[in-house]
Design a protein around this motif. Structure first.
Motif, PDB file in Angstrom:
ATOM      1  N   GLN A   1     -10.049  61.385  74.142  1.00  0.00           N
ATOM      2  CA  GLN A   1     -10.429  60.087  73.593  1.00  0.00           C
ATOM      3  C   GLN A   1      -9.819  59.003  74.465  1.00  0.00           C
ATOM      4  N   VAL A   2     -10.409  57.828  74.434  1.00  0.00           N
ATOM      5  CA  VAL A   2      -9.873  56.705  75.211  1.00  0.00           C
ATOM      6  C   VAL A   2      -9.122  55.779  74.269  1.00  0.00           C
ATOM      7  N   HIS A   3      -7.864  55.561  74.572  1.00  0.00           N
ATOM      8  CA  HIS A   3      -6.968  54.827  73.691  1.00  0.00           C
ATOM      9  C   HIS A   3      -6.770  53.414  74.251  1.00  0.00           C
ATOM     10  N   PHE A   4      -7.545  52.462  73.721  1.00  0.00           N
ATOM     11  CA  PHE A   4      -7.440  51.087  74.227  1.00  0.00           C
ATOM     12  C   PHE A   4      -6.390  50.283  73.465  1.00  0.00           C
ATOM     13  N   ALA A   5      -5.777  50.884  72.444  1.00  0.00           N
ATOM     14  CA  ALA A   5      -4.995  50.077  71.513  1.00  0.00           C
ATOM     15  C   ALA A   5      -3.495  50.111  71.795  1.00  0.00           C
ATOM     16  N   GLN A   6      -3.084  50.588  72.964  1.00  0.00           N
ATOM     17  CA  GLN A   6      -1.653  50.625  73.247  1.00  0.00           C
ATOM     18  C   GLN A   6      -1.034  49.242  73.194  1.00  0.00           C
TER      19      GLN A   6
ATOM     20  N   GLY B   1     -10.256  50.719  68.340  1.00  0.00           N
ATOM     21  CA  GLY B   1      -8.996  50.383  69.001  1.00  0.00           C
ATOM     22  C   GLY B   1      -9.039  48.970  69.556  1.00  0.00           C
ATOM     23  N   ILE B   2     -10.123  48.661  70.266  1.00  0.00           N
ATOM     24  CA  ILE B   2     -10.269  47.313  70.818  1.00  0.00           C
ATOM     25  C   ILE B   2     -10.280  46.285  69.689  1.00  0.00           C
ATOM     26  N   ALA B   3     -10.977  46.633  68.598  1.00  0.00           N
ATOM     27  CA  ALA B   3     -11.077  45.698  67.479  1.00  0.00           C
ATOM     28  C   ALA B   3      -9.701  45.402  66.890  1.00  0.00           C
TER      29      ALA B   3
ATOM     30  N   THR C   1      -0.165  39.592  75.109  1.00  0.00           N
ATOM     31  CA  THR C   1       0.366  40.952  74.987  1.00  0.00           C
ATOM     32  C   THR C   1      -0.544  41.801  74.109  1.00  0.00           C
ATOM     33  N   PHE C   2      -1.203  41.132  73.159  1.00  0.00           N
ATOM     34  CA  PHE C   2      -2.077  41.879  72.252  1.00  0.00           C
ATOM     35  C   PHE C   2      -3.513  41.955  72.756  1.00  0.00           C
ATOM     36  N   ALA C   3      -3.826  41.260  73.855  1.00  0.00           N
ATOM     37  CA  ALA C   3      -5.222  41.189  74.289  1.00  0.00           C
ATOM     38  C   ALA C   3      -5.758  42.573  74.647  1.00  0.00           C
ATOM     39  N   TRP C   4      -7.043  42.753  74.467  1.00  0.00           N
ATOM     40  CA  TRP C   4      -7.606  44.095  74.667  1.00  0.00           C
ATOM     41  C   TRP C   4      -7.496  44.517  76.120  1.00  0.00           C
ATOM     42  N   GLU C   5      -7.584  43.527  77.044  1.00  0.00           N
ATOM     43  CA  GLU C   5      -7.547  43.933  78.445  1.00  0.00           C
ATOM     44  C   GLU C   5      -6.166  44.471  78.818  1.00  0.00           C
ATOM     45  N   PHE C   6      -5.144  44.007  78.105  1.00  0.00           N
ATOM     46  CA  PHE C   6      -3.819  44.550  78.365  1.00  0.00           C
ATOM     47  C   PHE C   6      -3.777  46.030  77.978  1.00  0.00           C
ATOM     48  N   GLY C   7      -4.388  46.360  76.833  1.00  0.00           N
ATOM     49  CA  GLY C   7      -4.480  47.766  76.450  1.00  0.00           C
ATOM     50  C   GLY C   7      -5.304  48.558  77.450  1.00  0.00           C
TER      51      GLY C   7
END
Lengths: 340, 244, 296
Positions: A66-71, A129-131, A248-254
């Motif tokens: 799975q792809v984890h974008f929410a780090q 995760g992005i959401a 820090t919370f932006a999705w692109e950072f994840g």
């Protein structure tokens, strides 16, 4: 391997190789701040702190596919905990309080979020995760009174450990120890039955469930492990950047951690380590010359890596090149000994 | 006339069909053999779904190997896949129309499947996912023959069909043969093959080992089949030919 | 109470309209080709910037609405060209969903970075078409005509697509190749899958580019708005169900209106609300309100 035993050449066993490499690299990382400028040291420190969150992505990717974008959520939580307690509302800067606190908060949040995010796999998981990152972003962005809104919180004092105020160098060594400790912990986890069960889950959900693996619980556990890693690193990253903002919370950072993991190669345990160093290094190098282009350059590199070598990443490429030269050397030796 | 000449198909390192040559002309030929012997793969190669390594597939003397999958129907090859693979959300009519449009665009004469398969009429406007297995097979056949192909390929034709439906389908196959079509089937059970086949070709590990009428093959191969080691029955090849 | 509700709905119309277009752009690709792609958000961003820049460059202050329509058409064609190009040069080499998600998210970051290089990070605005159309009054509420124009155009396009899919022979081929059908068998039945894929990418690109262009006169073309667009569109797909036109419209209305209400009543939760709706939907109906069960 077999060829080596047959020719009777003594090769150090695989584990020893790794142990030696670990010790050597750790030693290099430990002495390097004595020789380099402060700026480079901060950069290496940042690389070290990128390793744990990248490991989180790696775990979810390599075990669950799975792809984890929410780090970025957990990085953000850790960072804001540090920024609140050691900066804006100064309570304590004791790392022995901050780190466990961030760990507990991350685990708690990951547990709750896991219920929602881990419900489905594939693009559902990635999008949810992005959401979540975006939801947190808007939350932090709009709670201006508490979080400082888009200005963020800068003025974060250096932390203390056992009551002793740490200098910048001290912070570097704490980062080194924490990141090394997490790497070893991850290694332990990845060699446990837990990871085998997760692998079974990634193969086929229904089958795994039918042989008695608590599928949802296990997946959520993986999510928690990933989040905890990022949460701990987040505290130290806040001290390292000396600034925390909603980005820090932006999705692109994840997404950057996903990119780092892919660059490193998710087929290898050292992948996240390599990835973190390459990513932060590239970001630094490109943005010194072309400040606006680093996202483009790294994006293109990741895209090319995915298309050409897939999960192998830089580690795979290097290993392949290295393996080929090694094989050639071996071959030459063999022909030499055969042609007596 | 369908002629296969020196056909070799492989998946990676696994060779599924090795240098097979056979001809079908105006008859019903059935490929038999154990699971993973290469029957399905051979059919898929002729249908254009599996890529071939070498060899020729001649349809009335014309090599169709280089014709892409979506042109094979125009070229005169109809394919009925193993597990029916219908367009689930579409009605039976639409399922058939998709193939008919393709054929018409290519200037091929289409055929009246309702006349040929009168059973279709009772469920012609229902969604195909709501049909029973036998009805779905019927639709799958209709879809393959609507473009009036010269060759029809059936993969596991009678698999999972109740007796009554099996007879009905056998009857369809015989009528197709009477229309002058060449028919190549794959069937894992020799008993089922003997219901409709004129000739049986026994495949073993991708090679032809025996050929003859169903009765001949039965008497020839029975001893061999009994002794067949079950352990070797499974090979990955059959699964791995989904084009990405 | 009723008029209050109506005001919220009317205010939400622009978001609803662009989310309809954008979410269907995403779900159409997923449904017909089985391809996950986040590139659409990048196309949306480029569409918005292209519309604004072209409008300023070509028309300046003297706006003719027909000219603006022409520019919208250009923006959507640009979107189609870009998405098709991204497929031909790049996305067709991606073999698995995980690869697609990772690579297209990177591609989205690339688009974002390029937009930053070309246009910078300050939003560019061009609200002339919005002002030009004037306002009308519905049940005591003043509503800009541009809102109604947006919604009308979005719904019209959805109707046209529904007609195309369900009533035309090419639509039948699309459905045969979709997740509901069987790609290989569709090809064996004479449907050229390469052509279907290219057309799907083109249609998806048109929808994404148009979404960006339509929304630009209201919100301006803003660097960073792609994240919002990605979020709302993708969550709408989760809520509405993959491949369903009705689902896309319904979900866009739900997300758009609830978000508009939240933005006024609890601005802090503005972006959390769509996520909560999606979570609840996944619990009650894992395949979306109007969705069917796929392998996804």
């Amino acid at each position: 391997m077999g060829a080596n035993t047959r020719t009777g050449r003594m090769m150090p066993s695989y584990i020893d190789d790794r142990l030696i490499a670990t010790i050597v690299l750790t030693a290099i990382a430990a002495v390097i701040p004595l020789f380099v400028s402060e700026y480079v040291r901060t950069l290496i420190q940042r690389c070290l702190l990128w390793i744990p969150p990248t490991f989180g992505v790696y775990i979810i990717y390599s075990l669950l596919r799975q792809v984890h974008f929410a780090q970025s959520i957990f990085i953000g939580l850790g960072s804001y905990i540090a920024a609140f307690l050691a900066g804006k509302y100064f309570v304590t800067s004791e790392l022995l309080i901050l780190l466990p606190l961030s760990l507990i908060v991350s685990i708690g949040v990951a547990y709750v979020l896991g219920i929602f995010i881990m419900r489905r796999t594939g693009f559902y998981f990635a999008i949810m995760g992005i959401a979540v990152t975006m939801a947190f972003w808007s939350l932090v962005y709009k709670m201006r009174q508490i979080t400082g809104g888009s200005d963020g919180i800068s003025d974060i004092k250096n932390p203390s450990l056992f009551g002793i105020q740490l200098g910048d160098q001290g912070l570097y060594y704490v980062s080194l120890v924490v990141s090394l400790g997490l790497i070893l912990l991850m290694r332990r986890i990845l060699h446990s039955p837990f990871s085998l069960q997760l692998r079974a889950i990634s193969g086929d959900l229904q089958k795994a469930e039918s042989i008695g693996i608590p599928v949802n619980g296990m997946r959520r556990l993986a999510f928690i492990v990933a989040g905890a890693n990022a949460g701990v690193a987040g505290v130290l990253l806040a001290f390292s950047y000396n600034y925390v903002g909603p980005t820090t919370f932006a999705w692109e950072f994840g997404a950057h951690f996903v990119q780092a993991a892919i660059i490193g190669g998710v087929n290898y345990f050292v992948g996240p380590i390599v990835g973190a160093f390459v990513f932060v290094g590239l970001e630094f190098l490109v943005s010194t010359w072309f400040p606006n282009l680093w996202e483009v350059v790294i994006g293109v590199i990741v895209a090319v890596i995915v298309v050409t070598v897939g999960e192998e990443g830089v580690t795979g490429i290097v290993k392949d090149l290295f393996g080929r030269t090694l094989k050639r050397a071996n071959l030459e030796e063999r022909t030499y000994s055969d042609g007596k | 006339m369908l002629a296969i000449d020196g056909l070799t198909v492989s998946y990676g390192t696994e060779i599924a069909v090795k240098n097979v040559s056979l001809t079908v002309s105006g008859e019903v030929v059935c490929l038999c053999g154990r699971n993973g012997a290469g029957k399905s793969t051979l059919l898929k190669a002729v249908a254009g779904i599996a890529d071939i390594d070498s060899g020729r597939i001649l349809l009335d003397g014309k090599n169709v190997v280089d014709i892409p999958l979506h042109k094979r129907l125009e070229a005169g090859i109809g394919y009925v896949p193993e597990d029916r693979k219908l367009f689930n959300e579409m009605t039976v009519r639409e399922n058939v129309e998709v193939a008919r449009i393709g054929a018409r665009a290519a200037g091929r004469k289409d055929m009246d499947v309702n006349e040929f398969l009168p059973e279709l009429a009772s469920f012609y406007d229902r969604k195909s996912k709501l049909l029973s297995g036998g009805q779905q097979k019927m639709v799958s056949i209709a879809r393959a023959i609507v473009a009036s192909p010269k060759v029809v390929l059936f993969d596991e034709l009678l698999e999972g069909l109740a007796q009554a439906m099996a007879f009905k389908i056998c009857d369809v196959v015989k009528r197709l043969k009477a229309e002058g079509k060449d028919i190549l089937c794959a069937e894992s059970s020799l008993d089922k093959a003997s219901l409709y086949a004129d000739r049986v070709i026994w495949l073993e590990q991708g090679k032809i080992v025996a050929m003859g009428t169903p009765a001949e093959i039965k008497s020839q191969m029975m001893e061999h089949i009994r002794k067949m080691p079950v352990g070797q029955d499974f090979r990955q090849g059959d699964e791995g030919c989904r084009p990405s | 109470m009723f008029s209050m509700g109506l005001r919220y709905i009317l205010n939400a119309l622009p978001v609803v309209s662009y989310v309809i277009l954008l979410s269907f752009s995403y779900s159409f690709l997923l449904y017909i080709c089985g391809r996950v792609s986040l590139t659409f958000a990048g196309i949306y961003l480029v569409g918005a910037y292209a519309t604004v820049s072209l409008s300023i460059a070509l028309m300046g202050n003297s706006l003719s609405f027909a000219g603006f329509m022409g520019i919208l058409l250009l923006a959507s064609l640009l979107g189609a060209a870009m998405l098709v190009a991204s497929y031909l040069c790049f996305e067709r080499f991606l073999k698995t969903d995980v690869h697609r998600m990772v690579a297209t998210s990177s591609l989205l970051l690339v688009f974002r970075g390029l937009v930053k290089v070309v246009w910078g990070t300050t939003p560019v605005t061009y609200s002339a078409p919005f002002l030009e159309l004037g306002v009308s009054e519905i049940a005591g509420n003043i509503v800009p005509n541009y809102y109604l124009f947006m919604l009308g155009l979005a719904l019209l396009l959805m109707l046209a697509l529904a007609y195309f899919l369900n009533r035309t022979s090419w639509g039948m081929r699309f459905r045969a190749s979709s997740l509901d059908g069987d790609r290989t068998m569709a090809q064996a039945c004479g449907v050229n899958q390469n052509l279907v894929t290219l057309m799907t990418f083109a249609i998806s690109g048109v929808l994404a580019g148009l979404a960006g262009g339509l929304y630009a006169p209201i919100a301006g073309a803003a660097y960073g708005s792609e994240a919002n667009a990605l979020l709302l569109a993708a969550l709408s797909v989760i809520i509405g169900g993959v491949g369903s036109i009705g689902g896309a419209v319904l979900a866009a209305f739900i997300v758009g209106i609830v978000r508009a209400v939240a933005a006024i009543k609890m601005p802090v939760l503005e972006l959390a609300v769509p996520f909560i709706i999606a979570s609840v939907t996944l619990m009650l109906r894992p395949f979306g309100i109007w969705g069917k069960e796929f392998r996804y």
